[in-house]
Design a protein around this motif. Sequence first.
Motif, PDB file in Angstrom:
ATOM      1  N   GLU A  28       0.833  -1.202   0.000  1.00 43.99           N
ATOM      2  CA  GLU A  28       0.000   0.000   0.000  1.00 43.99           C
ATOM      3  C   GLU A  28       0.871   1.257   0.000  1.00 43.99           C
ATOM      4  OE1 GLU A  28      -3.819   1.796   2.387  1.00 43.99           O
ATOM      5  OE2 GLU A  28      -2.774   0.071   3.255  1.00 43.99           O
ATOM      6  N   PHE A  29       1.969   1.204   0.744  1.00 41.49           N
ATOM      7  CA  PHE A  29       2.891   2.346   0.801  1.00 41.49           C
ATOM      8  C   PHE A  29       3.381   2.688  -0.607  1.00 41.49           C
ATOM      9  CE2 PHE A  29       7.060   4.320   1.361  1.00 41.49           C
ATOM     10  CZ  PHE A  29       6.860   5.184   2.430  1.00 41.49           C
ATOM     11  N   ARG A  30       3.814   1.657  -1.326  1.00 39.27           N
ATOM     12  CA  ARG A  30       4.345   1.850  -2.682  1.00 39.27           C
ATOM     13  C   ARG A  30       3.272   2.439  -3.612  1.00 39.27           C
ATOM     14  NH1 ARG A  30       6.154  -3.355  -3.220  1.00 39.27           N
ATOM     15  NH2 ARG A  30       4.440  -3.808  -4.620  1.00 39.27           N
ATOM     16  N   GLU A  31       2.057   1.898  -3.497  1.00 33.49           N
ATOM     17  CA  GLU A  31       0.966   2.377  -4.361  1.00 33.49           C
ATOM     18  C   GLU A  31       0.629   3.837  -4.064  1.00 33.49           C
ATOM     19  OE1 GLU A  31      -1.123  -2.027  -4.834  1.00 33.49           O
ATOM     20  OE2 GLU A  31      -2.064  -0.521  -3.546  1.00 33.49           O
ATOM     21  N   LEU A  32       0.613   4.174  -2.779  1.00 40.04           N
ATOM     22  CA  LEU A  32       0.269   5.548  -2.393  1.00 40.04           C
ATOM     23  C   LEU A  32       1.352   6.539  -2.833  1.00 40.04           C
ATOM     24  CD1 LEU A  32      -1.125   4.720   1.147  1.00 40.04           C
ATOM     25  CD2 LEU A  32      -2.428   5.885  -0.651  1.00 40.04           C
ATOM     26  N   VAL A  33       2.605   6.147  -2.682  1.00 38.30           N
ATOM     27  CA  VAL A  33       3.705   7.028  -3.111  1.00 38.30           C
ATOM     28  C   VAL A  33       3.615   7.269  -4.620  1.00 38.30           C
ATOM     29  CG1 VAL A  33       6.228   7.180  -3.389  1.00 38.30           C
ATOM     30  CG2 VAL A  33       5.248   6.452  -1.196  1.00 38.30           C
ATOM     31  N   ASP A  34       3.296   6.212  -5.347  1.00 34.35           N
ATOM     32  CA  ASP A  34       3.132   6.310  -6.805  1.00 34.35           C
ATOM     33  C   ASP A  34       2.001   7.288  -7.149  1.00 34.35           C
ATOM     34  OD1 ASP A  34       3.567   4.998  -9.551  1.00 34.35           O
ATOM     35  OD2 ASP A  34       1.421   4.701  -9.236  1.00 34.35           O
ATOM     36  N   GLU A  35       0.881   7.172  -6.426  1.00 33.60           N
ATOM     37  CA  GLU A  35      -0.271   8.038  -6.716  1.00 33.60           C
ATOM     38  C   GLU A  35       0.029   9.499  -6.380  1.00 33.60           C
ATOM     39  OE1 GLU A  35      -3.483   4.504  -5.708  1.00 33.60           O
ATOM     40  OE2 GLU A  35      -3.460   6.303  -4.459  1.00 33.60           O
ATOM     41  N   VAL A  36       0.674   9.718  -5.246  1.00 28.94           N
ATOM     42  CA  VAL A  36       0.979  11.109  -4.858  1.00 28.94           C
ATOM     43  C   VAL A  36       1.973  11.718  -5.845  1.00 28.94           C
ATOM     44  CG1 VAL A  36       2.039  12.572  -3.086  1.00 28.94           C
ATOM     45  CG2 VAL A  36       0.383  10.825  -2.429  1.00 28.94           C
ATOM     46  N   ALA A  37       2.933  10.909  -6.303  1.00 33.16           N
ATOM     47  CA  ALA A  37       3.906  11.420  -7.291  1.00 33.16           C
ATOM     48  C   ALA A  37       3.174  11.872  -8.550  1.00 33.16           C
ATOM     49  CB  ALA A  37       4.937  10.339  -7.615  1.00 33.16           C
ATOM     50  N   MET A  38       2.166  11.097  -8.964  1.00 35.61           N
ATOM     51  CA  MET A  38       1.416  11.469 -10.166  1.00 35.61           C
ATOM     52  C   MET A  38       0.641  12.770  -9.933  1.00 35.61           C
ATOM     53  SD  MET A  38      -1.067   9.151 -12.502  1.00 35.61           S
ATOM     54  CE  MET A  38      -2.406   9.040 -11.357  1.00 35.61           C
ATOM     55  N   LEU A  39       0.017  12.885  -8.780  1.00 35.33           N
ATOM     56  CA  LEU A  39      -0.728  14.116  -8.476  1.00 35.33           C
ATOM     57  C   LEU A  39       0.211  15.322  -8.412  1.00 35.33           C
ATOM     58  CD1 LEU A  39      -3.089  12.670  -5.718  1.00 35.33           C
ATOM     59  CD2 LEU A  39      -3.772  13.423  -8.001  1.00 35.33           C
ATOM     60  N   MET A  40       1.392  15.114  -7.849  1.00 35.52           N
ATOM     61  CA  MET A  40       2.350  16.220  -7.761  1.00 35.52           C
ATOM     62  C   MET A  40       2.834  16.623  -9.156  1.00 35.52           C
ATOM     63  SD  MET A  40       4.642  15.281  -4.398  1.00 35.52           S
ATOM     64  CE  MET A  40       5.492  16.875  -4.350  1.00 35.52           C
ATOM     65  N   ALA A  41       3.029  15.626 -10.018  1.00 36.36           N
ATOM     66  CA  ALA A  41       3.506  15.922 -11.379  1.00 36.36           C
ATOM     67  C   ALA A  41       2.512  16.812 -12.111  1.00 36.36           C
ATOM     68  CB  ALA A  41       3.714  14.623 -12.149  1.00 36.36           C
ATOM     69  N   PHE A  42       1.244  16.600 -11.848  1.00 39.47           N
ATOM     70  CA  PHE A  42       0.187  17.411 -12.455  1.00 39.47           C
ATOM     71  C   PHE A  42       0.399  18.885 -12.108  1.00 39.47           C
ATOM     72  CE2 PHE A  42      -4.188  19.114 -12.144  1.00 39.47           C
ATOM     73  CZ  PHE A  42      -4.614  18.886 -13.438  1.00 39.47           C
ATOM     74  N   GLU A  43       0.739  19.156 -10.850  1.00 39.81           N
ATOM     75  CA  GLU A  43       0.958  20.544 -10.405  1.00 39.81           C
ATOM     76  C   GLU A  43       2.299  21.090 -10.897  1.00 39.81           C
ATOM     77  OE1 GLU A  43      -0.852  22.735  -8.808  1.00 39.81           O
ATOM     78  OE2 GLU A  43      -2.589  21.436  -8.580  1.00 39.81           O
ATOM     79  N   ASP A  86       7.606   6.242 -11.599  1.00 47.69           N
ATOM     80  CA  ASP A  86       6.556   5.748 -12.493  1.00 47.69           C
ATOM     81  C   ASP A  86       5.309   6.626 -12.436  1.00 47.69           C
ATOM     82  OD1 ASP A  86       8.180   3.803 -13.404  1.00 47.69           O
ATOM     83  OD2 ASP A  86       7.276   2.172 -12.240  1.00 47.69           O
ATOM     84  N   GLY A  87       5.008   7.147 -11.251  1.00 44.03           N
ATOM     85  CA  GLY A  87       3.854   8.038 -11.115  1.00 44.03           C
ATOM     86  C   GLY A  87       4.006   9.266 -11.999  1.00 44.03           C
ATOM     87  N   LYS A  90       3.778   8.391 -15.801  1.00 46.87           N
ATOM     88  CA  LYS A  90       2.434   8.148 -16.348  1.00 46.87           C
ATOM     89  C   LYS A  90       1.913   9.413 -17.019  1.00 46.87           C
ATOM     90  CE  LYS A  90       1.151   4.704 -13.004  1.00 46.87           C
ATOM     91  NZ  LYS A  90       0.760   4.634 -11.610  1.00 46.87           N
ATOM     92  N   LEU A  91       2.281  10.571 -16.464  1.00 44.56           N
ATOM     93  CA  LEU A  91       1.810  11.832 -17.039  1.00 44.56           C
ATOM     94  C   LEU A  91       2.756  12.377 -18.101  1.00 44.56           C
ATOM     95  CD1 LEU A  91       0.329  13.882 -14.077  1.00 44.56           C
ATOM     96  CD2 LEU A  91      -0.766  12.279 -15.612  1.00 44.56           C
ATOM     97  N   ILE A  92       4.035  12.052 -17.987  1.00 49.20           N
ATOM     98  CA  ILE A  92       5.031  12.580 -18.950  1.00 49.20           C
ATOM     99  C   ILE A  92       5.809  11.402 -19.534  1.00 49.20           C
ATOM    100  CG2 ILE A  92       6.694  14.445 -19.311  1.00 49.20           C
ATOM    101  CD1 ILE A  92       6.323  15.263 -16.392  1.00 49.20           C
ATOM    102  N   PRO A  93       5.155  10.596 -20.397  1.00 47.86           N
ATOM    103  CA  PRO A  93       5.818   9.369 -20.867  1.00 47.86           C
ATOM    104  C   PRO A  93       7.059   9.623 -21.709  1.00 47.86           C
ATOM    105  CG  PRO A  93       3.673   9.684 -21.924  1.00 47.86           C
ATOM    106  CD  PRO A  93       3.775  10.737 -20.880  1.00 47.86           C
ATOM    107  N   ALA A  94       7.171  10.817 -22.290  1.00 48.59           N
ATOM    108  CA  ALA A  94       8.338  11.089 -23.150  1.00 48.59           C
ATOM    109  C   ALA A  94       9.570  11.505 -22.346  1.00 48.59           C
ATOM    110  CB  ALA A  94       7.995  12.174 -24.158  1.00 48.59           C
ATOM    111  N   ALA A  95       9.419  11.660 -21.051  1.00 49.80           N
ATOM    112  CA  ALA A  95      10.572  12.096 -20.240  1.00 49.80           C
ATOM    113  C   ALA A  95      11.659  11.030 -20.252  1.00 49.80           C
ATOM    114  CB  ALA A  95      10.122  12.366 -18.809  1.00 49.80           C
ATOM    115  N   LYS A  96      12.911  11.480 -20.334  1.00 47.40           N
ATOM    116  CA  LYS A  96      14.046  10.556 -20.176  1.00 47.40           C
ATOM    117  C   LYS A  96      14.369  10.464 -18.690  1.00 47.40           C
ATOM    118  CE  LYS A  96      15.428  10.031 -24.577  1.00 47.40           C
ATOM    119  NZ  LYS A  96      16.271  10.692 -25.530  1.00 47.40           N
TER     120      LYS A  96
END
Length: 209
Positions: A28-43, A86-87, A90-96
Amino acid sequence: MGNVFVLDHPLIQHKLTFIRDKNTGTKEFRELVDEVAMLMAFEITRDLPVKEVEIDTPVTSTSTKVLAGKKIGLVPILRAGLGMVDGVRKLIPAAKVGHVGLYRDPETLKPVEYYIKLPSDISERELIVIDPMLATGGSANDAIHSLKKRGAQHIRLMCLVAAPEGVEVIKKEHPDVDIYLAAMDEKLNEEGYIVPGLGDAGDRLFGTK
Ligand SMILES: O=P(O)(O)OC[C@H]1O[C@H](OP(=O)(O)OP(=O)(O)O)[C@H](O)[C@@H]1O
Ligand SMILES: O=c1cc[nH]c(=O)[nH]1
Ligand SMILES: [Mg+2]
């Protein structure tokens, strides 16, 4: 002076509560960190440039917007930074993705670099350095110095949780670097852990404790 942005969206605050909770298990920790990273990337990507393009919808022709092709590079600090990559991707797939391997010596709390592998064109990329924890600031400071030494020009730092001490180090050493956090915590304890924090991020992500 670099800006500090605390991305305290309700979804981020909610998920961070469970990340902090010591009873949250590895999966669950891993999944939550992944989700928060994605939300942060949006901002964090809110200011990316866009350009107009012409397209045909099924109804008509129209002018609309796409990203203007700014090149992004993600640079997780190993190990714990890997949990957030990975989070963001998911939003910036072209990133190196480049990697900086650092561990904090448990006695001195000083960072020790053991690995670095970066995209060849880092000087042309907007780099996002990723690490869940900004504690004394030694690791992020070292990683950013390493990147600049190799030609990086535009760097942002993305962390889940920071101590004020670490933020001050980055602001002083790298006033050109904006810092994005999910939370600014209270302090460091005697062992250099962030309080209240979430414990050892690497150990909790990879189950090594
Ligand atoms: O701001 P600092 O005081 O330098 O501390 C923060 C660093 O400590 C942790 O890494 P750690 O050394 O535990 O390595 P790991 O990711 O391999 O667990 C964390 O992921 C940061 O990289
Ligand atoms: O609280 C802390 C400080 C450094 N590294 C971690 O993983 N956690
Ligand atoms: Mg660790």
